[in-house]
Scaffold this motif. Structure first.
Motif, PDB file in Angstrom:
ATOM      1  N   ILE A 141      79.403  -2.008  17.607  1.00 25.52           N
ATOM      2  CA  ILE A 141      79.607  -0.652  17.633  1.00 25.52           C
ATOM      3  C   ILE A 141      79.398   0.287  15.715  1.00 25.52           C
ATOM      4  N   ARG A 142      80.262  -0.891  14.805  1.00 22.99           N
ATOM      5  CA  ARG A 142      80.120  -0.607  13.876  1.00 22.99           C
ATOM      6  C   ARG A 142      78.725  -0.234  13.041  1.00 22.99           C
ATOM      7  N   SER A 143      77.641  -0.132  13.926  1.00 20.84           N
ATOM      8  CA  SER A 143      75.902  -0.096  13.583  1.00 20.84           C
ATOM      9  C   SER A 143      75.956   1.109  13.902  1.00 20.84           C
ATOM     10  N   MET A 144      76.792   1.518  14.969  1.00 28.43           N
ATOM     11  CA  MET A 144      76.405   2.967  15.364  1.00 28.43           C
ATOM     12  C   MET A 144      76.409   4.155  14.763  1.00 28.43           C
ATOM     13  N   GLY A 145      77.290   3.699  13.461  1.00 27.43           N
ATOM     14  CA  GLY A 145      77.751   5.377  12.284  1.00 27.43           C
ATOM     15  C   GLY A 145      76.793   5.878  12.516  1.00 27.43           C
ATOM     16  N   LEU A 155      64.115   4.070  26.323  1.00 19.53           N
ATOM     17  CA  LEU A 155      65.217   4.608  24.716  1.00 19.53           C
ATOM     18  C   LEU A 155      67.054   4.378  24.610  1.00 19.53           C
ATOM     19  N   PHE A 156      67.299   3.951  26.158  1.00 23.13           N
ATOM     20  CA  PHE A 156      68.809   3.956  26.864  1.00 23.13           C
ATOM     21  C   PHE A 156      68.884   2.102  26.904  1.00 23.13           C
ATOM     22  N   LEU A 157      67.639   1.876  26.555  1.00 25.42           N
ATOM     23  CA  LEU A 157      67.747   0.213  27.235  1.00 25.42           C
ATOM     24  C   LEU A 157      67.546  -0.265  26.133  1.00 25.42           C
ATOM     25  N   GLY A 158      67.239   0.005  24.798  1.00 26.16           N
ATOM     26  CA  GLY A 158      67.077  -0.430  23.845  1.00 26.16           C
ATOM     27  C   GLY A 158      68.768  -0.059  22.878  1.00 26.16           C
ATOM     28  N   PHE A 159      69.101   0.642  23.886  1.00 29.25           N
ATOM     29  CA  PHE A 159      70.592   1.396  22.689  1.00 29.25           C
ATOM     30  C   PHE A 159      71.819   0.147  23.020  1.00 29.25           C
ATOM     31  N   ALA A 160      71.131  -0.310  24.521  1.00 28.79           N
ATOM     32  CA  ALA A 160      72.204  -0.852  25.606  1.00 28.79           C
ATOM     33  C   ALA A 160      71.776  -2.508  24.310  1.00 28.79           C
ATOM     34  N   LEU A 161      71.340  -2.909  23.667  1.00 25.33           N
ATOM     35  CA  LEU A 161      70.788  -4.106  23.510  1.00 25.33           C
ATOM     36  C   LEU A 161      72.405  -3.963  22.187  1.00 25.33           C
ATOM     37  N   ILE A 162      72.812  -2.984  21.421  1.00 24.81           N
ATOM     38  CA  ILE A 162      72.556  -2.973  20.714  1.00 24.81           C
ATOM     39  C   ILE A 162      74.886  -4.132  20.686  1.00 24.81           C
ATOM     40  N   ARG A 163      74.576  -5.297  19.408  1.00 26.55           N
ATOM     41  CA  ARG A 163      75.949  -5.849  19.353  1.00 26.55           C
ATOM     42  C   ARG A 163      77.046  -5.147  19.135  1.00 26.55           C
ATOM     43  N   LEU A 220      77.390   5.353  22.247  1.00 25.93           N
ATOM     44  CA  LEU A 220      78.371   4.631  22.454  1.00 25.93           C
ATOM     45  C   LEU A 220      79.531   4.847  23.297  1.00 25.93           C
ATOM     46  N   GLN A 221      79.079   5.569  24.582  1.00 28.76           N
ATOM     47  CA  GLN A 221      79.228   5.969  25.784  1.00 28.76           C
ATOM     48  C   GLN A 221      79.074   4.546  26.751  1.00 28.76           C
ATOM     49  N   ILE A 222      77.555   4.168  26.551  1.00 26.88           N
ATOM     50  CA  ILE A 222      77.854   2.198  27.447  1.00 26.88           C
ATOM     51  C   ILE A 222      78.518   1.325  26.359  1.00 26.88           C
ATOM     52  N   TYR A 223      79.098   1.522  25.678  1.00 22.45           N
ATOM     53  CA  TYR A 223      79.843   0.319  24.848  1.00 22.45           C
ATOM     54  C   TYR A 223      80.841   0.010  25.927  1.00 22.45           C
ATOM     55  N   PRO A 224      81.750   0.994  25.407  1.00 22.02           N
ATOM     56  CA  PRO A 224      83.162   0.383  26.563  1.00 22.02           C
ATOM     57  C   PRO A 224      82.505  -0.436  28.438  1.00 22.02           C
ATOM     58  N   VAL A 225      81.378  -0.051  28.706  1.00 24.06           N
ATOM     59  CA  VAL A 225      81.376  -0.649  30.071  1.00 24.06           C
ATOM     60  C   VAL A 225      80.958  -1.782  29.522  1.00 24.06           C
ATOM     61  N   ILE A 226      79.566  -2.134  28.818  1.00 20.98           N
ATOM     62  CA  ILE A 226      79.285  -3.037  28.707  1.00 20.98           C
ATOM     63  C   ILE A 226      80.483  -4.798  28.415  1.00 20.98           C
TER      64      ILE A 226
END
Length: 563
Positions: free
Chosen positions: A267-271, A257-265, A403-409
């Motif tokens: 952040i607005r799609s995370m609502g 699941l976390f690998l899949g979330f990391a592919l989100i480009r 949401l937490q990994i987005y800034p790291v990416i």
């Protein structure tokens, strides 16, 4: 006029920024400080957090004022320079209306709610009106100048970030310090999500088993009292016939699941993901309190004050207020509702502090020095309600991860794929277009949003997709590796994050930036008090960070954990 729905949305954004899953470690945090001392320090840290959050917004306003005045005076100061307020004489001459501080918190030159944009516009209009007697052409020019100044002010209010404030006040070293602190904080949160899910799954699957990994997850001072771990497991003396997977393997459970979330480009799609996370977190708070209050009794091992492990408590509480990194973007997004920012901020912090204090106090009173690093580890696993609670908490953590990994990416891609990023000239063009577009009648502000994304954390969208995906997978795998290594140290990882990242961002940066921005002002009793206050909080933050880091590392490297 701002609608009621917008008021609710703005408050919800601030509340969401400050609440996460760290409240589950607050009972253990109180066991590190003692009840009375811990509660007193919680109130002090809450007040300091409120003050410093608003102080960083004040720094943003002062920075915007300086940039607008520097442009009008022909100065070369910019977001890419090392300029500060009062760096050149032309900037000082334009600062004809200094701010006056009301109890050291906010600029109040024109009364409550006044902002630098209002001050600047009025000053500009006043100066231009003095020249209006010369000719009608002069009047038209003054109006154009005031309109341009207003556009620039509005644009900068939308796009300035926390890193920009650090860079403006302390140059590139400031920017690097802020980015490093943000990276450590967000990266550490993701590590703890792996640890939390693995340990919670292990607790559920063990069903009262006296497993070695579970025993080791207690605080080191009383890990030998293994029989106390299952004191609430009435009737569960029979060992289950199935084999419970080892803890390190359960830590790997959320990896797909976390690998899949990391592919989100975007952040607005995370609502929708964010909505699920908030519901799960709020439900978890109520459920945890309900279980702990059921057949409540006060433990005989409760202490009122403990000094040796107090720095661990400070680090854990600092990291529990997670929102300092998002205060600037949230305030910038409030548009016409910025005058309510202070009250919304204070209200959200009151609610968050009540949650942290309530869960921490009740949990520690019930379990005393036997409190585990995650309080759900103390709850009876044979209860179906507790199993559902664990599932709810896991769900909330899973949907908080993206949401937490987005800034790291973002920061990692910018560092390793810099050659695909836009040039400084393109960034300046976007910022200029943002200021023009804000003055148009079009409701579309894509240029301003693009400028905001590019100013400090530009994403190299030109990089090949496979390269970006490999980098993102690598980030998640590094987090997993660290989580496996530190799988018994959830609370101490939180304390480390607080010591290295959260304390600096919450206390040191706002006061250090504010000191730099107001240092040049004429000496007065009130000004001296403001400077002393900033220096005192900054010193407290540095001392708390150093001592918390030292004691936390000492606990992490206890032979018990790695022996």
């Amino acid at each position: 006029m701002v609608s009621a729905l917008q008021h609710v949305s703005d408050f919800a954004n601030l509340f969401k920024a400050f609440i996460g899953s760290n409240y589950l470690s607050m009972p253990f945090a109180f066991s590190q400080s003692g009840l009375a001392l811990g509660f007193a320090l919680l109130m002090i840290i809450a007040v300091l957090t409120d003050h410093c959050c608003y102080l960083i917004v004040t720094c943003k306003q002062l920075m915007v004022e300086s940039l607008v005045n520097d442009e009008d005076s022909g100065s070369e100061a910019s977001l890419d320079g090392n300029g500060t307020i009062g760096q050149n004489s032309s900037s000082n001459n334009n600062n004809s209306s200094p701010y006056y501080y009301n109890d050291g918190f906010c600029p109040d030159a024109l009364g409550p709610g006044a902002s630098p944009s209002t001050t600047n516009t009025n000053n500009s209009n006043s100066n231009n009106n003095n020249n209006n007697n010369s000719s009608n052409n002069g009047s038209d020019g003054a109006a154009d100048d005031a309109s341009h100044q207003r556009r620039q002010t509005d644009a900068l209010h939308r796009i300035v970030t926390l890193g920009d404030i650090a860079k403006f006040t302390y140059g590139r070293p400031g920017l690097w310090l802020v980015n490093a602190s943000l990276f450590i904080t967000q990266f550490g949160f993701c590590i703890n999500y792996f640890i939390f899910i693995g340990n919670t799954l292990h607790q559920v699957l063990s069903l009262g088993r006296n497993d070695t990994d579970t025993v080791a997850f207690q605080a080191y001072d009383y890990h030998t009292q293994a029989e106390q771990q299952n004191s609430d497991l009435d009737g569960f003396t029979e060992t289950p016939t199935w084999s419970v997977p080892p803890l390190w393997l359960l830590v790997c459970a959320p990896l797909p699941l976390f690998l899949g979330f990391a592919l989100i480009r975007n952040i607005r799609s995370m609502g929708s993901v964010s909505v699920v996370a908030n519901i799960s977190i709020c439900a978890g708070v109520v459920a945890v309190l309900a279980v702990m209050l059921h057949q409540f009794s006060v433990s005989d091992t409760v202490q009122q004050a403990t000094g040796a492990t107090l720095p661990v408590y400070i680090g854990m509480v600092a990291v529990s207020y997670e929102g300092i990194g998002t205060v600037i973007p949230i305030e910038s997004s409030m548009e016409d509702n910025r005058h309510n920012f202070r009250s919304f901020l204070r209200g959200s912090l009151v609610v968050v502090t009540a949650i942290l204090g309530g869960v921490g106090t009740i949990g520690y009173l019930r379990y005393g020095q036997d409190t585990r690093q995650i309080v759900v580890q103390n709850l009876p696993t044979q209860s179906l309600f507790v199993v559902i609670l664990d599932a709810t908490l896991i769900l909330g953590v899973i949907f908080t991860f993206p949401l937490q990994i987005y800034p790291v990416i973002q920061m990692t891609e910018k560092l390793f794929l810099a050659r695909y990023s836009v040039s400084p000239e393109e960034q300046e063009a976007l910022i200029a277009s943002a200021s023009v577009q804000l003055d148009s009648d079009s409701p579309n502000n894509n240029a301003a949003n693009d400028a905001h994304a590019l100013l400090s954390t530009s994403t190299p969208d030109g990089a090949p997709t496979w390269m970006r995906n490999c980098l993102r997978f690598g980030i998640v795998m590094c987090q997993l590796a660290m989580a496996i290594l530190l799988r018994k140290l959830y609370a101490y990882v939180s304390s480390f994050i607080g010591a290295v990242g959260s304390i600096f961002l919450a206390f040191v940066l706002p006061c250090a930036a504010h000191l730099r921005l107001v240092w040049h002002r004429p000496a007065s009793t009130q000004q001296r008090l403001v400077l002393i206050k900033d220096a005192t909080i900054c010193g407290f933050g540095c001392l708390a960070s150093i001592t918390s880091l030292f004691v936390t590392l000492a606990k992490i490297f206890e032979p018990h954990f790695f022996g």
